[in-house]
Write an enzyme that holds these catalytic residues in place. Structure first.
Site, short mmCIF file in Angstrom:
data_model
loop_
_atom_site.label_atom_id
_atom_site.label_comp_id
_atom_site.label_asym_id
_atom_site.label_seq_id
_atom_site.Cartn_x
_atom_site.Cartn_y
_atom_site.Cartn_z
N GLY A 1 5.79 -2.68 6.37
CA GLY A 1 7.18 -3.13 6.44
C GLY A 1 8.04 -2.41 7.46
N GLU A 2 9.13 -3.07 7.83
CA GLU A 2 10.12 -2.49 8.73
C GLU A 2 11.35 -2.11 7.88
OE1 GLU A 2 10.63 -1.24 11.75
OE2 GLU A 2 12.65 -0.93 10.97
N GLU B 1 0.81 -1.20 0.00
CA GLU B 1 0.00 0.00 0.00
C GLU B 1 0.85 1.25 0.00
OE1 GLU B 1 -4.13 -1.76 1.47
OE2 GLU B 1 -3.45 0.17 2.18
N CYS C 1 -2.62 4.74 10.13
CA CYS C 1 -1.51 3.89 10.57
C CYS C 1 -1.96 2.51 10.98
CB CYS C 1 -0.84 4.48 11.80
SG CYS C 1 -0.29 6.12 11.59
N SER D 1 9.33 4.52 16.50
CA SER D 1 8.02 4.19 17.06
C SER D 1 8.22 3.67 18.48
CB SER D 1 7.33 3.14 16.18
OG SER D 1 7.18 3.65 14.88
N LEU D 2 8.03 4.57 19.44
CA LEU D 2 8.33 4.22 20.83
C LEU D 2 7.14 3.50 21.46
CD1 LEU D 2 10.57 4.51 22.97
CD2 LEU D 2 9.45 6.60 23.74
N ASN D 3 6.01 4.17 21.47
CA ASN D 3 4.72 3.52 21.81
C ASN D 3 4.55 3.03 23.24
OD1 ASN D 3 4.12 4.00 19.16
ND2 ASN D 3 4.41 1.91 18.45
N CYS E 1 4.38 -6.38 15.62
CA CYS E 1 3.74 -5.47 16.57
C CYS E 1 2.26 -5.83 16.69
CB CYS E 1 3.92 -4.03 16.10
SG CYS E 1 5.66 -3.60 15.87
N CYS F 1 -0.56 -3.65 14.96
CA CYS F 1 -0.43 -3.26 13.56
C CYS F 1 -1.05 -4.33 12.66
CB CYS F 1 1.04 -3.07 13.20
SG CYS F 1 1.27 -2.61 11.47
N CYS G 1 5.44 -7.81 6.66
CA CYS G 1 6.43 -7.21 7.56
C CYS G 1 7.18 -8.31 8.31
CB CYS G 1 5.76 -6.27 8.56
SG CYS G 1 6.94 -5.30 9.55
N SER H 1 10.80 5.48 9.15
CA SER H 1 10.22 5.16 10.46
C SER H 1 10.56 3.72 10.84
CB SER H 1 8.70 5.32 10.37
OG SER H 1 8.10 5.06 11.62
N CYS I 1 3.25 8.22 1.54
CA CYS I 1 3.63 7.18 2.49
C CYS I 1 3.88 5.89 1.72
CB CYS I 1 2.48 7.02 3.49
SG CYS I 1 2.72 5.67 4.64
N1 SAH Z 1 7.72 -0.50 10.78
C1 SAH Z 1 7.85 0.92 10.85
C2 SAH Z 1 7.00 1.67 9.82
C3 SAH Z 1 5.58 1.22 9.64
S1 SAH Z 1 4.42 1.60 10.91
C4 SAH Z 1 7.56 1.43 12.25
O1 SAH Z 1 7.14 0.64 13.08
O2 SAH Z 1 7.81 2.59 12.53
C5 SAH Z 1 4.23 3.33 10.86
C6 SAH Z 1 3.67 3.92 12.14
O3 SAH Z 1 2.34 3.48 12.34
C7 SAH Z 1 4.46 3.50 13.38
O4 SAH Z 1 4.72 4.64 14.17
C8 SAH Z 1 3.48 2.58 14.12
O5 SAH Z 1 3.71 2.61 15.51
C9 SAH Z 1 2.15 3.16 13.70
N2 SAH Z 1 1.05 2.21 13.79
C10 SAH Z 1 1.06 0.92 13.48
N3 SAH Z 1 -0.16 0.37 13.70
C11 SAH Z 1 -0.96 1.36 14.16
C12 SAH Z 1 -2.32 1.44 14.54
N4 SAH Z 1 -3.12 0.37 14.49
N5 SAH Z 1 -2.80 2.62 14.96
C13 SAH Z 1 -2.01 3.73 14.98
N6 SAH Z 1 -0.73 3.72 14.63
C14 SAH Z 1 -0.19 2.55 14.21
#
Ligand code: SAH
Length: 353
Positions: free
Chosen positions: A158-159, A89, A332, A212-214, A113, A116, A109, A190, A102
């Site tokens: 993807g990562e 995508e 996201c 992506s700290l989260n 996570c 995701c 991937c 990212s 984007c």
């Molecule tokens: N793998 C990379 C890039 C793809 S994800 C990464 O993890 O950064 C891009 C962003 O989307 C990341 O910041 C991730 O934390 C966020 N993301 C993934 N799933 C999400 C969701 N369901 N809701 C909101 N943000 C999400």
């Protein structure tokens, strides 16, 4: 191995065409196109027939087929892109005066996570640099004249750090003159925090980085991002600190997806500020875009605003990224599976600048 044209750097083109001027002409031609042709033309202005026909025999175009296009009310457009056996995508996010594209770096991937949607696909394959650049080219072609495609974020499927050679090449191509000539700061890679790849990226590229700290504790982060057991928060932030000391001008973003009652408390807000103390990073708060089966929920808008206010009040730069394109599942983590009747799909409707 012969690469398709959109994956070649200016230097490589110059070597192949035996002239920098010819290479520049080819990139200018690429920049003049409305869309990529099915194959390279027989003649290339500014390049001798002999040289061009040899090149043409060895290199393709990487034109990607859009199998589906969804447009949301705010103009965010999601492209399901066929990359030969797999679908990835690409999302175009219009804003005032410029659009952000984007792009995906992998089909599926390599990471898992919990929150995701892409993880549902598993890992299908790595994308080549030309397939990343071609995603930019196809979305750029549809950007309105009032909002040209000036920013690229590697926040689709993807990562990126698990496909780093190709990602670094794509960044180099996207930022090279005379085309596409994006600014280094306007390209953001990212990462979920794959430490060795992130360190190498910081050493080798001047593009912007988003981590992506989260979460603010290793316990919570490991629950939503299993790889945190290998690369915990402290090690990731230490690497950002070291990189900031070497290159204080790089733009660094910290992505923080907010999950209700998991990482959205006042204590989390305070810990986040403490963790980032002294780091020249901007926080992007992203309310979780839910999909079924994760057991995670989205905080209400009041909680999101309160979290933001608490972080900002302590002097930490912080923005809320309200979802865009949610009704087309382009926000996201939602970019993938909608067309198969799956949970609905993935990327980051996050315009970073
Ligand atoms: N793998 C990379 C890039 C793809 S994800 C990464 O993890 O950064 C891009 C962003 O989307 C990341 O910041 C991730 O934390 C966020 N993301 C993934 N799933 C999400 C969701 N369901 N809701 C909101 N943000 C999400």
């Amino acid at each position: 191995m012969s690469r398709d044209l959109p994956g070649l750097t200016l230097d490589e083109l110059a070597t192949e065409l035996d002239s920098r001027q010819r290479a520049v002409e080819v990139l200018k031609w690429l920049g003049s196109l409305k869309e990529l042709p099915a194959e390279l033309p027989l003649l290339m202005p500014g390049v001798s027939h002999r040289v061009w026909s040899t090149f043409r025999q060895q290199h393709g175009v990487s034109r990607l087929r859009v199998s589906e296009r969804s447009v949301s009310e705010d103009g965010t457009t999601k492209y399901a892109v066929d990359v030969g056996g797999a679908t990835v995508e690409t999302v175009r996010i219009p804003a005032k005066g410029r659009s952000t594209i984007c792009i995906s770096s992998q089909a599926g991937c390599t990471r898992r996570c919990v929150f995701c949607a892409t993880k549902e696909l598993g890992f299908i394959r790595q994308l080549k640099a030309e397939e990343m650049v071609a995603q930019y080219l196809l979305a750029r072609a549809e950007a309105p004249a009032s909002a040209p495609a000036r920013n690229v974020v590697f926040m689709g499927m993807g990562e990126p750090m698990d496909n780093l050679d190709e990602v670094l090449r794509a960044v180099e191509v996207l930022t090279q003159g005379p085309f596409p000539q994006l600014r280094q700061q306007s390209v953001t890679v990212s990462t979920s925090g794959v430490l060795p790849g992130m360190v190498r990226f910081l050493e080798e590229s001047k593009a912007s980085l988003a981590l992506s700290l989260n979460a603010t504790t290793d316990e919570v982060r490991a629950r939503v991002m299993p790889q945190n057991k290998t690369w915990p928060i402290g090690a990731l932030l230490e690497a950002l600190r070291e990189a900031a000391a070497v290159d204080p001008d790089r733009d660094t973003f910290v992505e923080y997806v907010l999950f209700k009652d998991v990482n959205d408390t006042d204590d989390d807000a305070d810990r986040l500020v403490a963790l980032l103390a002294g780091l020249p990073a901007r926080v992007n708060l992203i309310p979780y875009n839910p999909f079924p089966g994760t057991g995670l929920e989205t905080p209400g808008p009041e909680r999101v605003k309160a979290f933001h206010a608490r972080v900002a009040r302590q002097g930490q730069l912080c923005l809320i990224r309200w979802p865009r394109g949610r009704e087309i599942a382009a926000a996201c983590g939602q970019l993938v599976l909608a067309q198969d009747g799956g949970p609905g799909f993935l990327p980051a409707a996050v315009a970073l600048s």
